[in-house]
Write a protein that holds these residues in place. Structure first.
Motif, PDB file in Angstrom:
ATOM      1  N   VAL A  72      -2.871  21.999  -4.866  1.00 54.76           N
ATOM      2  CA  VAL A  72      -3.573  22.665  -5.745  1.00 54.76           C
ATOM      3  C   VAL A  72      -3.652  24.133  -4.943  1.00 54.76           C
ATOM      4  N   GLN A 104      -5.199  29.446  -7.674  1.00 57.78           N
ATOM      5  CA  GLN A 104      -5.697  29.776  -9.298  1.00 57.78           C
ATOM      6  C   GLN A 104      -5.642  28.571 -10.051  1.00 57.78           C
ATOM      7  N   THR A 129      -3.369  25.772 -10.220  1.00 61.62           N
ATOM      8  CA  THR A 129      -2.232  25.295 -10.835  1.00 61.62           C
ATOM      9  C   THR A 129      -2.021  24.130  -9.716  1.00 61.62           C
ATOM     10  N   ARG A 130      -1.467  22.935 -10.102  1.00 57.67           N
ATOM     11  CA  ARG A 130      -1.438  21.598  -9.108  1.00 57.67           C
ATOM     12  C   ARG A 130       0.306  21.700  -9.247  1.00 57.67           C
ATOM     13  N   ALA A 131       0.779  21.409  -8.260  1.00 58.16           N
ATOM     14  CA  ALA A 131       2.090  21.028  -7.911  1.00 58.16           C
ATOM     15  C   ALA A 131       2.507  19.611  -7.236  1.00 58.16           C
TER      16      ALA A 131
END
Length: 185
Positions: free
Chosen positions: A178, A181, A183-185
């Motif tokens: 995470v 901001q 955003t999860r990748a």
């Protein structure tokens, strides 16, 4: 047994003159794709091996017929022509299937079908599905997860592709991070 097309077998030799003739040759125990023709002259008798029924006569599907028509045009001396014409009529369709390449279409289908496992696992993880084992420490920005994969299926044969059964089993291991901001990748 393979009886080479175009071959001539001597069955009788006479030092003197050969009188009389063979009226028939019974070759029912041989392949219907072979024809045995008796010939003779004054000093001997032979049997010539020629093409019998066309291979296309044993074909059931469009792929088999196309392959058989191509095989029927092969020169008699070609090893493939020799082998195919020595088959029994009930053996020919399977051999024609193997030569036609229709297995490639079925293999492509199975590969495409199985690719769905990884895609579904990744998309499910992105949606937040919890159908896998995930480890995350309190407050950590990283998660490591494991998901078992299994799928089996069967596609029936049709006029263009052979029957295929597939079974896939595996383990998918992933990690999420995470970012600041959210955003999860």
């Amino acid at each position: 047994n393979v009886y080479p097309l175009g071959q001539r077998f001597q069955v009788l030799q006479a030092d003197g003159a050969l009188t009389g003739e063979f009226s028939a040759l019974v070759a029912q125990q041989f392949s219907l794709f072979l024809a045995f023709t008796p010939t003779q002259d004054a000093h001997g008798a032979w049997v010539e091996v020629k093409r019998g029924l066309p291979l296309a006569s044993a074909a059931h599907t469009a792929n088999q017929r196309a392959t058989a028509r191509a095989a029927d045009t092969l020169e008699m001396s070609r090893p493939l022509a020799q082998r195919l014409t020595s088959l029994a009529p009930n053996e020919a369709p399977r051999a024609l299937d193997q030569l036609s390449g229709e297995l490639h279409a079925s293999t492509q289908w199975a590969l495409f079908e199985n690719s769905r496992l990884i895609r579904d696992a990744a998309l499910g993880r992105a949606r937040g599905d919890l159908n896998n084992l995930a480890l995350q420490a309190d407050g950590a920005r990283q998660t490591v997860w494991v998901q078992a994969l299994h799928q089996n299926g069967r596609r029936e044969a049709d006029a263009n592709a052979s029957q295929v059964n597939h079974n896939s089993t595996g383990v998918l291991i992933g990690a999420d991070h995470v970012f600041e901001q959210g955003t999860r990748a």
